[in-house]
Design a protein around this motif. Structure first.
Motif, PDB file in Angstrom:
ATOM      1  N   GLN A  47      46.907  64.844  49.050  1.00 54.78           N
ATOM      2  CA  GLN A  47      48.150  65.864  49.053  1.00 54.78           C
ATOM      3  C   GLN A  47      47.356  66.212  50.102  1.00 54.78           C
ATOM      4  O   GLN A  47      49.232  66.698  51.167  1.00 54.78           O
ATOM      5  N   TYR A  49      46.796  65.036  53.108  1.00 54.64           N
ATOM      6  CA  TYR A  49      47.669  64.797  54.527  1.00 54.64           C
ATOM      7  C   TYR A  49      48.934  64.258  53.894  1.00 54.64           C
ATOM      8  O   TYR A  49      49.585  63.930  55.167  1.00 54.64           O
ATOM      9  N   ASN A  50      49.835  65.019  52.699  1.00 51.59           N
ATOM     10  CA  ASN A  50      51.034  64.732  52.380  1.00 51.59           C
ATOM     11  C   ASN A  50      50.682  62.985  52.465  1.00 51.59           C
ATOM     12  O   ASN A  50      51.808  62.033  52.725  1.00 51.59           O
ATOM     13  N   GLN A  52      50.700  59.479  49.549  1.00 47.54           N
ATOM     14  CA  GLN A  52      51.043  58.902  48.252  1.00 47.54           C
ATOM     15  C   GLN A  52      49.928  57.919  47.915  1.00 47.54           C
ATOM     16  O   GLN A  52      49.784  57.240  49.068  1.00 47.54           O
TER      17      GLN A  52
END
Length: 140
Positions: A47, A49-50, A52
């Motif tokens: 989350q 480091y964006n 998935q």
């Protein structure tokens, strides 16, 4: 991003780097690298480091050091299946304090082996360095 997330990411990735001896030397630079399924990331790290977390997504991380200090670099490249199918990797640079990471994601399948062909150009370097390796993925 908070330093605690950087520490978590490093704690997760460094043992793999050290065990696999995933480091190459070029001129004055050390290029450290690792590839893994994103399911190995802790949820809070993904989350932060964006990224998935997914059974079908891999992550490659490249860090460039000069005299033991992280430096900015441009990283480009692709991954290839044993049958020659190309997987594009889009890298982005992430900075956290003094740390500099290049993160790239790509599609994976369980028990798949990918060949990575990357080019790493340190920001202040006068040339790009080829980096090639293979990784087999075991998806949780």
């Amino acid at each position: 991003m908070p330093a605690r997330f950087t520490a978590l990411l490093l704690c997760l990735l460094l043992p793999s780097l050290l065990l696999a001896e995933r480091m190459e030397r070029f001129d004055d630079y050390e290029i450290h690298y690792n590839a893994m399924p994103t399911t190995r990331l802790l949820p809070q790290v993904a989350q932060a480091y964006n990224l998935q977390r997914s059974r079908v997504q891999g992550l490659v991380m490249v860090t460039v050091l000069q005299d033991g200090r992280p430096v900015s670099a441009s990283v480009r490249g692709n991954a290839y299946t044993d049958s020659g199918q190309q997987r594009d990797i889009n890298f982005r640079e992430v900075r956290d304090g003094d740390a500099v990471y290049n993160l790239g994601t790509y599609r994976i399948s369980d028990l798949e082996t990918l060949r990575f062909d990357l080019t790493v150009r340190p920001e202040m370097g006068d040339r790009a360095h080829p980096l090639g390796f293979r990784e087999q993925f075991f998806v949780d």
